[in-house]
Design a protein around this motif. Structure first.
Motif, PDB file in Angstrom:
ATOM      1  N   GLY A 159       0.826  -1.202   0.000  1.00 46.12           N
ATOM      2  CA  GLY A 159       0.000   0.000   0.000  1.00 46.12           C
ATOM      3  C   GLY A 159       0.856   1.246   0.000  1.00 46.12           C
ATOM      4  N   MET A 160       1.876   1.225   0.820  1.00 43.06           N
ATOM      5  CA  MET A 160       2.743   2.386   0.907  1.00 43.06           C
ATOM      6  C   MET A 160       3.395   2.667  -0.431  1.00 43.06           C
ATOM      7  N   VAL A 161       3.866   1.611  -1.067  1.00 42.34           N
ATOM      8  CA  VAL A 161       4.540   1.813  -2.349  1.00 42.34           C
ATOM      9  C   VAL A 161       3.589   2.419  -3.380  1.00 42.34           C
ATOM     10  N   ALA A 162       2.368   1.902  -3.397  1.00 43.55           N
ATOM     11  CA  ALA A 162       1.400   2.444  -4.362  1.00 43.55           C
ATOM     12  C   ALA A 162       1.154   3.922  -4.083  1.00 43.55           C
ATOM     13  N   ALA A 163       0.987   4.245  -2.794  1.00 35.91           N
ATOM     14  CA  ALA A 163       0.717   5.641  -2.452  1.00 35.91           C
ATOM     15  C   ALA A 163       1.904   6.524  -2.831  1.00 35.91           C
ATOM     16  N   ILE A 164       3.096   6.039  -2.593  1.00 36.44           N
ATOM     17  CA  ILE A 164       4.282   6.827  -2.916  1.00 36.44           C
ATOM     18  C   ILE A 164       4.392   7.054  -4.425  1.00 36.44           C
ATOM     19  N   ALA A 165       4.066   6.015  -5.175  1.00 34.80           N
ATOM     20  CA  ALA A 165       4.143   6.173  -6.628  1.00 34.80           C
ATOM     21  C   ALA A 165       3.173   7.259  -7.088  1.00 34.80           C
ATOM     22  N   LEU A 166       1.963   7.214  -6.547  1.00 40.27           N
ATOM     23  CA  LEU A 166       0.985   8.240  -6.897  1.00 40.27           C
ATOM     24  C   LEU A 166       1.508   9.609  -6.504  1.00 40.27           C
ATOM     25  N   GLU A 167       2.074   9.650  -5.336  1.00 38.90           N
ATOM     26  CA  GLU A 167       2.582  10.905  -4.784  1.00 38.90           C
ATOM     27  C   GLU A 167       3.675  11.474  -5.682  1.00 38.90           C
ATOM     28  N   SER A 168       4.498  10.595  -6.241  1.00 38.33           N
ATOM     29  CA  SER A 168       5.553  11.073  -7.147  1.00 38.33           C
ATOM     30  C   SER A 168       4.939  11.732  -8.378  1.00 38.33           C
ATOM     31  N   VAL A 169       3.887  11.129  -8.885  1.00 39.92           N
ATOM     32  CA  VAL A 169       3.241  11.710 -10.056  1.00 39.92           C
ATOM     33  C   VAL A 169       2.671  13.081  -9.719  1.00 39.92           C
ATOM     34  N   VAL A 170       1.999  13.144  -8.561  1.00 39.96           N
ATOM     35  CA  VAL A 170       1.360  14.399  -8.166  1.00 39.96           C
ATOM     36  C   VAL A 170       2.390  15.518  -8.049  1.00 39.96           C
ATOM     37  N   LYS A 171       3.486  15.232  -7.370  1.00 37.81           N
ATOM     38  CA  LYS A 171       4.424  16.325  -7.150  1.00 37.81           C
ATOM     39  C   LYS A 171       5.122  16.738  -8.438  1.00 37.81           C
ATOM     40  N   LEU A 172       5.328  15.759  -9.322  1.00 34.79           N
ATOM     41  CA  LEU A 172       5.933  16.125 -10.605  1.00 34.79           C
ATOM     42  C   LEU A 172       5.005  17.041 -11.396  1.00 34.79           C
ATOM     43  N   LEU A 173       3.751  16.644 -11.481  1.00 32.16           N
ATOM     44  CA  LEU A 173       2.795  17.438 -12.259  1.00 32.16           C
ATOM     45  C   LEU A 173       2.597  18.813 -11.659  1.00 32.16           C
ATOM     46  N   ALA A 174       2.507  18.861 -10.332  1.00 32.83           N
ATOM     47  CA  ALA A 174       2.282  20.157  -9.686  1.00 32.83           C
ATOM     48  C   ALA A 174       3.454  21.097  -9.959  1.00 32.83           C
ATOM     49  N   PHE A 175       4.646  20.565  -9.821  1.00 38.32           N
ATOM     50  CA  PHE A 175       5.816  21.411 -10.034  1.00 38.32           C
ATOM     51  C   PHE A 175       5.878  21.888 -11.474  1.00 38.32           C
ATOM     52  N   MET A 176       5.622  20.982 -12.394  1.00 40.38           N
ATOM     53  CA  MET A 176       5.671  21.368 -13.801  1.00 40.38           C
ATOM     54  C   MET A 176       4.576  22.381 -14.119  1.00 40.38           C
ATOM     55  N   ALA A 177       3.444  22.239 -13.435  1.00 37.82           N
ATOM     56  CA  ALA A 177       2.377  23.218 -13.663  1.00 37.82           C
ATOM     57  C   ALA A 177       2.845  24.612 -13.287  1.00 37.82           C
ATOM     58  N   VAL A 178       3.492  24.723 -12.137  1.00 39.93           N
ATOM     59  CA  VAL A 178       4.017  26.027 -11.734  1.00 39.93           C
ATOM     60  C   VAL A 178       5.059  26.507 -12.738  1.00 39.93           C
ATOM     61  N   GLY A 179       5.888  25.572 -13.172  1.00 42.80           N
ATOM     62  CA  GLY A 179       6.915  25.935 -14.140  1.00 42.80           C
ATOM     63  C   GLY A 179       6.308  26.499 -15.417  1.00 42.80           C
ATOM     64  N   VAL A 180       5.319  25.816 -15.912  1.00 39.38           N
ATOM     65  CA  VAL A 180       4.654  26.285 -17.131  1.00 39.38           C
ATOM     66  C   VAL A 180       4.029  27.654 -16.891  1.00 39.38           C
ATOM     67  N   PHE A 181       3.418  27.800 -15.726  1.00 34.62           N
ATOM     68  CA  PHE A 181       2.788  29.075 -15.389  1.00 34.62           C
ATOM     69  C   PHE A 181       3.809  30.209 -15.432  1.00 34.62           C
ATOM     70  N   VAL A 182       4.966  29.957 -14.807  1.00 34.52           N
ATOM     71  CA  VAL A 182       5.972  31.018 -14.762  1.00 34.52           C
ATOM     72  C   VAL A 182       6.524  31.299 -16.148  1.00 34.52           C
ATOM     73  N   CYS A 183       6.835  30.253 -16.882  1.00 39.56           N
ATOM     74  CA  CYS A 183       7.502  30.470 -18.163  1.00 39.56           C
ATOM     75  C   CYS A 183       6.604  31.104 -19.197  1.00 39.56           C
ATOM     76  N   TRP A 184       5.389  30.639 -19.279  1.00 37.86           N
ATOM     77  CA  TRP A 184       4.527  31.134 -20.339  1.00 37.86           C
ATOM     78  C   TRP A 184       3.372  31.987 -19.835  1.00 37.86           C
ATOM     79  N   GLY A 185       3.170  31.977 -18.513  1.00 39.08           N
ATOM     80  CA  GLY A 185       2.115  32.810 -17.966  1.00 39.08           C
ATOM     81  C   GLY A 185       2.643  34.172 -17.553  1.00 39.08           C
ATOM     82  N   LEU A 186       3.676  34.135 -16.723  1.00 39.98           N
ATOM     83  CA  LEU A 186       4.219  35.393 -16.233  1.00 39.98           C
ATOM     84  C   LEU A 186       5.117  36.059 -17.266  1.00 39.98           C
ATOM     85  N   PHE A 187       5.792  35.237 -18.009  1.00 46.20           N
ATOM     86  CA  PHE A 187       6.671  35.754 -19.043  1.00 46.20           C
ATOM     87  C   PHE A 187       6.225  35.184 -20.376  1.00 46.20           C
TER      88      PHE A 187
END
Lengths: 896, 122, 67
Positions: free
Chosen positions: A191-219
């Motif tokens: 169970g822990m491994v499954a949750a961690i795998a999901l968590e890795s996806v979430v944090k990657l997507l969230a970070f990239m979302a901010v990145g996209v926002f900064v690169c193409w939203g703010l600039f």
């Protein structure tokens, strides 16, 4: 600004989601349909390497020193290149010997030493505290930022009003629910491994979302960010390697040290060991992970520099200088009205932090329970206490998890303020790096000993404390600083950050250099100072040669154990630590495998003891398990010579087995040949007899023919039976040999007169060449005659009809008498010559294979050899065959 | 209709007894004394039944069985294997290779005759 | 490819990676120029990183002896 209840609710919801996923995965695992048996899930679970450090710390680091955040991720990339050779070996060892933590691994390798296990656990525990503190700090500042706006420093204040504390406790509870619901002897937490795998996806997507926002939203584009940054004198250095503080030279040593440090940490952090080794489902997943995990790291780092630069540019231009770069991922969206994105980013950071804490806490609590507490408990309670201890390990782990988080919080209060996040994390990295010499050395070098590991680890840890841990506390004001600047008691040479006068290095590189240098040096030196003990040598073999001893084609490895044991006592032990059900199941399995009806009927041999010990190791660690089993079993201490002998015996047994198998096969071949030869004449006899019985009106001539054939076949059959019996008697040494004085000339004459009729029928002539007189030979006359007759009749079979010529030649010398029988038949081809003396091999053309038994020559050979002589064949195709044998006058006594 | 039976065995006396038996049953008989001759004869003469000895010089009975069964045009030829080896594995091997029947030596002449009748009549 | 060959290639790639991503080879890219609007050093590092990953993928994903 977001409202606190909103943030809390979102956080809680997300954690519940993780919990739900874990629960679901565990249920699936119990049903036998594992969700995590997949190379991608395995890879994603490794993403737990990226914590709040990545989310907040990297950006902060990039904002102050450009690309210097990167070595932390380049190191693991390089490490993963060696995953297939190195990590796979670790996994194989861990799987084979049921190792469930780093402490277990190291202790097991060096002779199942409890002291070593304890030391490793202490190092891991202390070393990980800064890292836990880092997560708490990041979440605290993030939360503060989200709910009260930028510029709000951490409120500090009395500890009972510090929300961070409650957050820490909440996390502890969450972790307990996650990983300590039941005791799994393999320490797997699907169970822990499954949750961690999901968590890795979430944090990657969230970070990239901010990145996209900064690169193409703010600039307008990333290019624009860089262009603007390049145009500013204070930001331009960040695009190069110029390093911190305007120092234009590239501190290559520091870069190297950071890379090396990260490379070691990606394996030796307890949480990394847990997901990479302990939780691994299939070795082959390592292949995928060796490139996919670095890819994950690359993706999550893609936007770090743009976000950092974007933040610096943005806040400078908007006049909010002083915004903490570490929180740019939150402050940038927040300041531009993207509240939803800010919340998502916070969830991402929360995800990263909780993932780390959960896995790390579970791993460390397992170690503390197995290698510190349980051994202590056992020693205190004594081995005769039969109380059921199967619930204790779980309870201990829960306590440890809470304690870990509280201690982490304590470190956060004491030392967290002074340091940037990244610096805190690096302190932990340097601690776990101390495991490298003992662990890697143990896997590849059979010479490493327990003393060496203890010395290396001990010294390395001590130096780490002195050069990194203490200064960090001092710099936060909790220890007097003079000791930093002037050395303890004023001894300048012992200054913690310039030990022995080594200057010019930053504190991390300096600490790493000294600790690893002394660690490795002592490990090697002390190991070489004394030969490994028997137990260490045995474990070294098991570890270093694990690939040869497991997997396809590996023979059953010998068990290095000798002693006496009692099944009932072993059962009691199992019940005590594994619980009644698990113990019953274990022993029932064993009984079934051994084909015994009841477990009591099974012998308590080395294999059983080893099995029980391995199972116990899953629950209480291998060192404790070994101690506990050793206490109830009479073990004979093994010397290194014993180990070698055991290995020898094992290989001898294997060789003997192989020999037996081939002999068995030979015996089978012989038996089936004999039965075939016997059945053939029987077939004719029976067939003819039945035909005559069923046809009373058969005409007389036909009947006579059949009866004649029956008689001939019956004779053939009895000849064969006699020869087989003869052969068997001689071979088994039961032939009765009656020696007498023989005149060889007379013997030859006798043989010729017996075969005279056969020669005449065949139209063959025979001549004899022999000296006038020969000495008397002492031998069995009948047997010798048998040989002569055999050779003569063979010659007769193969000479051409009508003009066959056979020559019998007798010669003598001081040593022996030699008789040769040559014929002018077709000869024997060279490739068939070796088979001539084999049982049931008959030469000659297939169509006209003469009636024979195929045993004549083998028997002749046996007889001649029994008489001390040798029999041979000389022949060339088309030039006839010459069989010869010699008979020594004084043969060596051959024992029956 | 008289059937054509091919006897393939290298033991002269066994051939004699089988020949007598088959003729008594009213069949036409031809003989082959080794593996290659047997295969040739089968292909040339297309007998209705082959009494095939397993242990023959040249090709073994198993090889011949395999070759015949591998040839579509010989599908109508029935094969009765005779062998002094009676182990289960050999019988199974024979059946697996496509023999229609398998008997061990020494055989009962009555049983053999019955089996032949069965194979040729059915 | 056989396991042995795979391991050797991985070790070689490992060594190459260390050399490429460290002083002094790394400093070769440290010029203040831009390529396609992006600064040279970060771009070069990320591209080199990606290349390392690509090569690792090629080596490990090739079918071969699984011991």
């Amino acid at each position: 600004m977001l409202s606190a209840p909103l943030v809390l609710a979102a956080s809680f919801a997300y954690l519940l989601l993780l919990f739900g996923v874990a629960h679901f995965a565990d249920a699936r695992a119990r049903a036998g349909r594992s969700m995590i048996s997949n190379a991608w899930v395995y890879t994603l679970s490794m993403g737990v390497y990226c914590t709040a450090w990545t989310y907040f710390g990297s950006v902060g680091r990039a904002a102050s020193s450009g690309l210097w955040f990167l070595p932390i991720y380049l190191g693991p990339t390089l490490a993963m290149l060696l995953a297939w050779p190195v990590l796979r070996k670790m996994i194989r060892i861990a799987r084979q010997y049921r190792i469930t933590s780093i402490a277990d691994f190291i202790a097991s390798r060096y002779g199942k030493s409890r002291g070593l296990a304890a030391l490793v656990t202490v190092i891991a525990l202390v070393g990980i505290l800064p890292y836990v503190a880092l997560q708490l700090k990041a979440i605290a500042s993030g939360y503060a930022l989200l709910t009260t706006g930028p510029g709000a420093a951490h409120a500090g204040g009395p500890w009972w009003r510090d929300s961070t504390l409650y957050f820490a406790l909440a996390l502890a509870g969450f972790t307990i629910a996650f990983g300590t619901r039941h005791l799994d002897t393999s320490e797997r937490h699907e169970g822990m491994v499954a949750a961690i795998a999901l968590e890795s996806v979430v944090k990657l997507l969230a970070f990239m979302a901010v990145g996209v926002f900064v690169c193409w939203g703010l600039f307008d584009s990333p290019g624009e960010i860089f262009a603007q940054a390049a145009a500013r004198a204070d930001l331009q250095p960040l695009l190069g390697l110029g390093g911190t503080g305007g120092d234009a030279r590239f501190a290559g040593g520091q870069w190297f040290a950071l890379t090396l440090l990260a490379m070691l940490s990606v394996i030796f952090l307890p949480r990394q060991f847990q997901v990479m080794v302990v939780e691994n489902v299939d070795e082959r997943h390592v292949k995928r992970a060796s490139w996919a995990f670095p890819l994950y790291l690359l993706l999550i780092n893609l936007f770090v520099l743009p976000i950092a630069l974007g933040g610096l540019l943005h806040f400078a231009s908007v006049g909010q200088g002083g915004a903490d770069p570490e929180t740019f991922v939150l402050s940038l969206p927040l300041a531009n009205g993207a509240h939803g994105l800010a919340l998502v980013a916070f969830i991402g950071g929360l995800s990263a932090a909780t993932g780390m804490i959960i896995v790390e806490a579970i791993a460390v609590s397992t170690m503390v329970s197995n290698d510190l507490v349980m051994p202590l408990l056992l020693r205190l309670r004594g081995r005769h206490d039969a109380r059921d201890l199967s619930g204790t390990p779980l309870a201990v782990r829960r306590v440890v998890i809470v304690a870990l988080l509280l201690l982490g919080y304590l470190y956060f209060r004491i030392a967290g303020e002074a340091y940037a996040l990244v610096s805190i994390g690096l302190i932990s990295f340097a601690a776990v790096a101390q495991f490298a010499p003992a662990l890697l050395g143990g896997m590849f070098w059979k010479g490493g000993t327990r003393a060496g590991a203890l010395a290396g680890l001990g010294a390395g840890f001590a130096l780490w404390v002195y050069t990194l841990m203490l200064p960090s506390i001092a710099k936060s004001g909790w220890l007097p600083t003079p000791f930093l600047h002037d050395g303890p008691f004023g001894l300048a040479l012992l200054r913690p950050e310039q030990l022995l006068g080594l200057t010019g290095l930053d504190n991390l590189t300096h600490a790493l250099l000294w600790s690893l240098l002394v660690n490795t040096g002592l490990y090697v030196a002390v190991s070489l100072a004394r030969a490994p003990s028997a137990r260490e040598a045995a474990q070294a073999l098991l570890f270093v040669d694990v690939f040869a001893r497991t997997g396809r084609g590996a023979a059953a490895a010998p068990v290095f154990w000798r002693g006496r044991a009692n099944v009932a006592v072993l059962q009691q032990l199992a019940v005590r630590f594994l619980g009644v059900e698990a113990a019953q199941r274990l022993f029932a399995d064993v009984a079934r495998q051994r084909g015994a009806g009841r477990i009591e009927a099974v012998a308590a041999d080395a294999q059983l003891v080893q099995l029980v010990e391995t199972q116990l190791a899953g629950a209480i660690g291998s060192a404790s398990a070994h101690a506990v089993v050793a206490a109830v079993v009479d073990e004979e201490p093994l010397a290194p010579a014993d180990i070698l002998r055991m290995l020898d015996e094992a290989s001898q047994v294997r060789a003997a087995n192989r020999q037996l198998e081939s002999l068995d096969k030979l015996k089978d071949d012989f038996m089936s040949s004999v039965t075939h030869e016997l059945r053939t004449p029987l077939t004719s006899i029976r067939a003819f007899a039945e035909l005559m019985r069923d046809d009373p009106a058969m005409d007389v001539a036909q009947r006579q023919q059949f009866i004649g054939l029956i008689v001939a076949e019956a004779e053939r059959l009895s000849r064969l039976v006699n020869q087989v019996l003869d052969m068997a008697k001689i071979e088994s040494g039961h032939g009765d040999w009656r020696n007498q004085a023989i005149d060889l000339r007379e013997l030859i004459a006798h043989a010729l007169s017996t075969t005279r009729e056969a020669f005449r029928e065949r139209g063959a002539s025979v001549t004899v060449e022999q000296p006038e007189a020969v000495p008397l030979l002492h031998a069995d006359r009948d047997r010798l005659l048998q040989v002569l007759l055999n050779l003569l009749s063979n010659a007769l079979k193969f000479v051409p009809a009508g003009h066959g010529r056979v020559i019998v030649r007798l010669t003598t010398d001081a040593r022996a008498a030699t008789i040769e029988v040559s014929d002018n038949g077709p000869g024997i081809a060279p490739e068939q010559q070796p088979q001539v003396f084999e049982k049931f091999r008959q030469g000659g053309e297939a169509n006209n294979r003469p009636q024979g038994t195929g045993l004549g020559l083998p028997i002749s050979r046996q007889i001649v050899e029994h008489l001390g002589g040798r029999i041979w064949l000389q022949s060339r195709p088309g030039q006839g065959a010459c069989f010869g044998f010699d008979l020594p006058w004084h043969p060596e006594e051959k024992h029956a | 209709m008289t059937k054509h039976v091919l006897i393939a065995d290298d033991e002269a006396n066994i051939v004699i007894s089988l020949e007598f038996l088959m003729k008594r049953e009213g069949h036409r008989v031809t003989i082959a004394r080794d593996g290659d001759a047997a295969l040739d004869a089968i292909r040339r003469e297309r007998p209705d039944l082959v009494l095939l000895d397993v242990m023959m010089p040249g090709r073994s009975g198993f090889e011949i069985c395999q070759a015949v069964r591998g040839d579509e045009s010989l599908a109508a030829v029935k094969i009765l294997m005779l062998s002094a080896k009676g182990r289960d594995t050999d019988q199974a091997k024979g059946s697996a290779l496509g023999a229609d029947a398998y008997m061990t030596k020494p055989f009962s002449t009555r049983e053999l005759a019955d089996k032949v009748k069965q194979l040729l009549g059915g | 490819m056989s396991d042995k060959l795979r391991n050797q290639r991985l070790i070689a790639l490992f060594a190459a990676g260390w050399l490429a991503l460290n002083f002094p080879l790394l400093t070769l890219w440290d010029r203040g120029v831009s390529v396609a609007g992006l600064p040279l050093l970060p771009t070069a590092v990320f591209c080199g990183w990606a290349a390392l990953i690509g090569l690792a993928a090629w080596i490990t994903e090739a079918p071969g002896g699984d011991d």
